[in-house]
Design a protein around this motif. Structure first.
Motif, PDB file in Angstrom:
ATOM      1  N   VAL A 125       3.564   6.416   4.733  1.00 49.45           N
ATOM      2  CA  VAL A 125       2.374   6.273   3.900  1.00 49.45           C
ATOM      3  C   VAL A 125       1.174   6.614   4.770  1.00 49.45           C
ATOM      4  O   VAL A 125       0.949   5.962   5.788  1.00 49.45           O
ATOM      5  CB  VAL A 125       2.260   4.832   3.352  1.00 49.45           C
ATOM      6  N   ALA A 126       0.433   7.662   4.382  1.00 45.09           N
ATOM      7  CA  ALA A 126      -0.716   8.097   5.173  1.00 45.09           C
ATOM      8  C   ALA A 126      -1.974   8.059   4.314  1.00 45.09           C
ATOM      9  O   ALA A 126      -1.998   8.600   3.216  1.00 45.09           O
ATOM     10  CB  ALA A 126      -0.498   9.508   5.712  1.00 45.09           C
ATOM     11  N   SER A 127      -2.999   7.417   4.832  1.00 44.95           N
ATOM     12  CA  SER A 127      -4.291   7.370   4.143  1.00 44.95           C
ATOM     13  C   SER A 127      -5.399   7.506   5.182  1.00 44.95           C
ATOM     14  O   SER A 127      -6.032   6.522   5.567  1.00 44.95           O
ATOM     15  CB  SER A 127      -4.421   6.056   3.365  1.00 44.95           C
ATOM     16  N   PRO A 128      -5.630   8.732   5.660  1.00 47.68           N
ATOM     17  CA  PRO A 128      -6.657   8.946   6.682  1.00 47.68           C
ATOM     18  C   PRO A 128      -8.037   8.499   6.201  1.00 47.68           C
ATOM     19  O   PRO A 128      -8.376   8.635   5.025  1.00 47.68           O
ATOM     20  CB  PRO A 128      -6.640  10.458   6.910  1.00 47.68           C
ATOM     21  N   THR A 129      -8.825   7.977   7.124  1.00 44.78           N
ATOM     22  CA  THR A 129     -10.143   7.421   6.778  1.00 44.78           C
ATOM     23  C   THR A 129     -11.151   8.484   6.368  1.00 44.78           C
ATOM     24  O   THR A 129     -12.130   8.166   5.699  1.00 44.78           O
ATOM     25  CB  THR A 129     -10.709   6.626   7.974  1.00 44.78           C
ATOM     26  N   ASP A 130     -10.941   9.747   6.736  1.00 48.04           N
ATOM     27  CA  ASP A 130     -11.896  10.797   6.397  1.00 48.04           C
ATOM     28  C   ASP A 130     -11.495  11.576   5.138  1.00 48.04           C
ATOM     29  O   ASP A 130     -12.034  12.629   4.860  1.00 48.04           O
ATOM     30  CB  ASP A 130     -12.104  11.755   7.574  1.00 48.04           C
ATOM     31  N   PHE A 131     -10.565  11.032   4.365  1.00 46.60           N
ATOM     32  CA  PHE A 131     -10.165  11.598   3.080  1.00 46.60           C
ATOM     33  C   PHE A 131     -10.483  10.589   1.994  1.00 46.60           C
ATOM     34  O   PHE A 131     -10.612   9.388   2.274  1.00 46.60           O
ATOM     35  CB  PHE A 131      -8.651  11.879   3.062  1.00 46.60           C
ATOM     36  N   PRO A 132     -10.590  11.028   0.742  1.00 43.53           N
ATOM     37  CA  PRO A 132     -10.788  10.057  -0.337  1.00 43.53           C
ATOM     38  C   PRO A 132      -9.640   9.041  -0.342  1.00 43.53           C
ATOM     39  O   PRO A 132      -8.485   9.414  -0.136  1.00 43.53           O
ATOM     40  CB  PRO A 132     -10.755  10.909  -1.611  1.00 43.53           C
ATOM     41  N   PRO A 133      -9.959   7.769  -0.540  1.00 42.84           N
ATOM     42  CA  PRO A 133      -8.898   6.754  -0.481  1.00 42.84           C
ATOM     43  C   PRO A 133      -7.886   6.920  -1.622  1.00 42.84           C
ATOM     44  O   PRO A 133      -8.238   7.265  -2.741  1.00 42.84           O
ATOM     45  CB  PRO A 133      -9.653   5.431  -0.607  1.00 42.84           C
ATOM     46  N   LEU A 134      -6.630   6.709  -1.293  1.00 48.38           N
ATOM     47  CA  LEU A 134      -5.543   6.695  -2.261  1.00 48.38           C
ATOM     48  C   LEU A 134      -5.060   5.258  -2.397  1.00 48.38           C
ATOM     49  O   LEU A 134      -5.135   4.483  -1.446  1.00 48.38           O
ATOM     50  CB  LEU A 134      -4.376   7.569  -1.783  1.00 48.38           C
ATOM     51  N   ASP A 135      -4.533   4.917  -3.542  1.00 46.57           N
ATOM     52  CA  ASP A 135      -3.977   3.575  -3.718  1.00 46.57           C
ATOM     53  C   ASP A 135      -2.525   3.587  -3.245  1.00 46.57           C
ATOM     54  O   ASP A 135      -1.593   3.449  -4.028  1.00 46.57           O
ATOM     55  CB  ASP A 135      -4.087   3.134  -5.179  1.00 46.57           C
ATOM     56  N   VAL A 136      -2.360   3.787  -1.942  1.00 51.35           N
ATOM     57  CA  VAL A 136      -1.028   3.925  -1.363  1.00 51.35           C
ATOM     58  C   VAL A 136      -0.238   2.625  -1.438  1.00 51.35           C
ATOM     59  O   VAL A 136       0.987   2.644  -1.538  1.00 51.35           O
ATOM     60  CB  VAL A 136      -1.095   4.454   0.087  1.00 51.35           C
ATOM     61  N   GLU A 137      -0.918   1.493  -1.401  1.00 48.16           N
ATOM     62  CA  GLU A 137      -0.200   0.217  -1.500  1.00 48.16           C
ATOM     63  C   GLU A 137       0.417   0.045  -2.878  1.00 48.16           C
ATOM     64  O   GLU A 137       1.530  -0.466  -3.004  1.00 48.16           O
ATOM     65  CB  GLU A 137      -1.121  -0.948  -1.151  1.00 48.16           C
ATOM     66  N   ALA A 138      -0.281   0.493  -3.920  1.00 51.35           N
ATOM     67  CA  ALA A 138       0.283   0.432  -5.274  1.00 51.35           C
ATOM     68  C   ALA A 138       1.485   1.373  -5.373  1.00 51.35           C
ATOM     69  O   ALA A 138       2.489   1.044  -6.018  1.00 51.35           O
ATOM     70  CB  ALA A 138      -0.769   0.797  -6.312  1.00 51.35           C
ATOM     71  N   GLU A 139       1.395   2.519  -4.735  1.00 56.77           N
ATOM     72  CA  GLU A 139       2.506   3.481  -4.738  1.00 56.77           C
ATOM     73  C   GLU A 139       3.718   2.895  -4.022  1.00 56.77           C
ATOM     74  O   GLU A 139       4.854   3.010  -4.483  1.00 56.77           O
ATOM     75  CB  GLU A 139       2.040   4.762  -4.042  1.00 56.77           C
ATOM     76  N   TRP A 140       3.487   2.240  -2.899  1.00 54.32           N
ATOM     77  CA  TRP A 140       4.549   1.577  -2.148  1.00 54.32           C
ATOM     78  C   TRP A 140       5.171   0.461  -3.001  1.00 54.32           C
ATOM     79  O   TRP A 140       6.392   0.322  -3.059  1.00 54.32           O
ATOM     80  CB  TRP A 140       4.005   1.045  -0.839  1.00 54.32           C
ATOM     81  N   ALA A 141       4.344  -0.298  -3.681  1.00 51.76           N
ATOM     82  CA  ALA A 141       4.844  -1.388  -4.534  1.00 51.76           C
ATOM     83  C   ALA A 141       5.696  -0.837  -5.677  1.00 51.76           C
ATOM     84  O   ALA A 141       6.748  -1.417  -6.007  1.00 51.76           O
ATOM     85  CB  ALA A 141       3.672  -2.207  -5.084  1.00 51.76           C
TER      86      ALA A 141
END
Length: 184
Positions: A55-71
């Motif tokens: 799961v990658a969510s770099p700080t210089d990109f628009p935030p993704l709801d990666v935690e919801a995707e993981w869940a």
């Protein structure tokens, strides 16, 4: 022999007379594939099916709801995981270094990427946005990721939950992220 046709959205072909999308027919399914130079080796998988999730969510990109995707992933595979048929291992951070470390530590059958992606026409390849050591994006080409995953002998499936993961160039059918992984 017409790579420029691979970029067309064949899934949207619509038959006005029959009033349906051709891709939805069970008799004439639409399947995209790339011819490969060699045969794919079969690998017997003894449960549990081991899935490595980055799961990658770099700080210089628009935030993704990666935690919801993981869940959602955990929920979808929860019964199989509880029964010992599937094992999900999440990489502690979204860095390429940690991915390499995890691949050296264990045998995995599936690699699942959750994060940003794009096609870079200048590079002629797809790019995934991994996290660098500072949390900012570290772009990884499909070719580089494919070279890394190629040496993991038990790996048989890569899932790319990213934008433009299957987009390729108009003249080279092997120029996108997914295509580079298949080629490798």
């Amino acid at each position: 022999d017409s790579p420029e046709l691979a970029d067309l959205p064949w899934e949207y072909l619509y038959d006005k007379d029959a009033r349906r999308f051709l891709a939805l027919s069970e008799w004439t399914p639409l399947v995209r594939y790339l011819d490969l130079p060699g045969r794919i080796r079969l690998v017997a998988v003894h449960p549990p099916l081991r899935v490595l999730v980055l799961v990658a969510s770099p700080t210089d990109f628009p935030p993704l709801d990666v935690e919801a995707e993981w869940a959602r992933l955990r929920e979808a595979l929860g019964d199989l995981e509880h029964a010992g048929r599937v094992r999900l291992d999440r990489i502690p951070n979204g860095t390429m270094a940690e991915l390499q470390r995890q691949l050296r530590r264990g045998e995995y059958h599936v690699f699942h990427y959750i994060g940003h992606g794009r096609y870079d026409p200048g590079l002629g390849d797809g790019v995934l946005a991994m996290e660098g050591s500072t949390g900012r994006a570290q772009p990884i080409s499909g070719s580089d990721l494919g070279a890394l995953l190629h040496d993991h002998r038990t790996l048989r499936l890569a899932l790319l939950n990213s934008c433009e993961g299957a987009r390729g160039g108009r003249t080279d059918p092997y120029s996108g992220t997914a295509q580079s992984l298949i080629y490798q």
